[in-house]
Design a protein around this motif. Structure first.
Motif, PDB file in Angstrom:
ATOM      1  N   ALA A 122     -60.711 -52.467  10.339  1.00  0.00           N
ATOM      2  CA  ALA A 122     -59.519 -52.162   9.545  1.00  0.00           C
ATOM      3  C   ALA A 122     -58.231 -52.152  10.366  1.00  0.00           C
ATOM      4  O   ALA A 122     -57.152 -52.450   9.825  1.00  0.00           O
ATOM      5  N   ARG A 123     -58.305 -51.836  11.648  1.00  0.00           N
ATOM      6  CA  ARG A 123     -57.099 -51.696  12.474  1.00  0.00           C
ATOM      7  C   ARG A 123     -56.223 -52.951  12.470  1.00  0.00           C
ATOM      8  O   ARG A 123     -55.003 -52.847  12.251  1.00  0.00           O
ATOM      9  N   PRO A 124     -56.767 -54.163  12.694  1.00  0.00           N
ATOM     10  CA  PRO A 124     -55.888 -55.347  12.671  1.00  0.00           C
ATOM     11  C   PRO A 124     -55.199 -55.549  11.319  1.00  0.00           C
ATOM     12  O   PRO A 124     -54.056 -56.000  11.273  1.00  0.00           O
ATOM     13  N   LEU A 125     -55.875 -55.206  10.237  1.00  0.00           N
ATOM     14  CA  LEU A 125     -55.268 -55.323   8.907  1.00  0.00           C
ATOM     15  C   LEU A 125     -54.103 -54.344   8.768  1.00  0.00           C
ATOM     16  O   LEU A 125     -53.057 -54.691   8.215  1.00  0.00           O
ATOM     17  N   ALA A 126     -54.287 -53.133   9.271  1.00  0.00           N
ATOM     18  CA  ALA A 126     -53.226 -52.124   9.205  1.00  0.00           C
ATOM     19  C   ALA A 126     -52.051 -52.537  10.092  1.00  0.00           C
ATOM     20  O   ALA A 126     -50.884 -52.459   9.663  1.00  0.00           O
ATOM     21  N   GLU A 127     -52.341 -52.990  11.311  1.00  0.00           N
ATOM     22  CA  GLU A 127     -51.277 -53.395  12.231  1.00  0.00           C
ATOM     23  C   GLU A 127     -50.477 -54.569  11.676  1.00  0.00           C
ATOM     24  O   GLU A 127     -49.262 -54.634  11.854  1.00  0.00           O
ATOM     25  N   LYS A 128     -51.161 -55.471  11.003  1.00  0.00           N
ATOM     26  CA  LYS A 128     -50.488 -56.638  10.406  1.00  0.00           C
ATOM     27  C   LYS A 128     -49.450 -56.199   9.372  1.00  0.00           C
ATOM     28  O   LYS A 128     -48.448 -56.866   9.175  1.00  0.00           O
ATOM     29  N   LYS A 129     -49.690 -55.042   8.743  1.00  0.00           N
ATOM     30  CA  LYS A 129     -48.764 -54.511   7.739  1.00  0.00           C
ATOM     31  C   LYS A 129     -47.820 -53.470   8.326  1.00  0.00           C
ATOM     32  O   LYS A 129     -47.085 -52.806   7.602  1.00  0.00           O
ATOM     33  N   GLY A 130     -47.865 -53.314   9.662  1.00  0.00           N
ATOM     34  CA  GLY A 130     -46.980 -52.362  10.319  1.00  0.00           C
ATOM     35  C   GLY A 130     -47.406 -50.916  10.150  1.00  0.00           C
ATOM     36  O   GLY A 130     -46.595 -50.006  10.283  1.00  0.00           O
ATOM     37  N   LEU A 131     -48.673 -50.686   9.856  1.00  0.00           N
ATOM     38  CA  LEU A 131     -49.191 -49.333   9.657  1.00  0.00           C
ATOM     39  C   LEU A 131     -49.955 -48.870  10.889  1.00  0.00           C
ATOM     40  O   LEU A 131     -50.630 -49.662  11.539  1.00  0.00           O
ATOM     41  N   ALA A 132     -49.855 -47.604  11.181  1.00  0.00           N
ATOM     42  CA  ALA A 132     -50.631 -47.018  12.269  1.00  0.00           C
ATOM     43  C   ALA A 132     -51.931 -46.482  11.687  1.00  0.00           C
ATOM     44  O   ALA A 132     -51.935 -45.855  10.628  1.00  0.00           O
ATOM     45  N   LEU A 133     -53.023 -46.751  12.350  1.00  0.00           N
ATOM     46  CA  LEU A 133     -54.322 -46.256  11.902  1.00  0.00           C
ATOM     47  C   LEU A 133     -54.890 -45.367  12.993  1.00  0.00           C
ATOM     48  O   LEU A 133     -55.132 -45.814  14.112  1.00  0.00           O
TER      49      LEU A 133
END
Length: 111
Positions: free
Chosen positions: A83-94
């Motif tokens: 999930a982390r790369p998907l979150a980072e792609k949207k500018g979200l911190a996980l």
């Protein structure tokens, strides 16, 4: 419907696996990376299709759980890594904080 969805994906997974093993000839580093991404995406899509098909089994009361012992911490970390790369792609911190006592559990690992 199950057969129509799963068969093409299993072919994609199988053929990319053959290519990644070099059985169809050598791949350069970039080609290997791209084929790995195709294979990973196909496996993810197959899992999603299986989950959707499982919903209909749940509604019909026919879902079978495969219970086994496994390390919950490792499973959580694997989900976060996905999930982390998907979150980072949207500018979200996980962020994840797994309690120290989390250990082996007995459950259906995939569900």
């Amino acid at each position: 419907m199950s057969h129509e969805l799963r068969t093409p994906l299993n072919s994609i997974i199988g053929f990319t696996g053959i290519m990644l093993q070099g059985m169809a000839g050598p791949l350069n580093e970039e080609q290997s990376k791209q084929m790995g991404m195709v294979c990973s995406s196909a496996e993810h899509l197959l899992a999603l299709i299986n989950d959707v098909l499982d919903l209909s089994k749940i509604e019909a009361g026919q879902l079978h759980l495969d219970t086994e012992s496994f390390d919950l911490r490792t499973s959580i970390e694997k989900v976060i890594d996905t999930a982390r790369p998907l979150a980072e792609k949207k500018g979200l911190a996980l962020e994840v904080d797994i309690a120290p006592g989390i250990a082996t559990i007995s459950s259906d690992r995939r569900r």
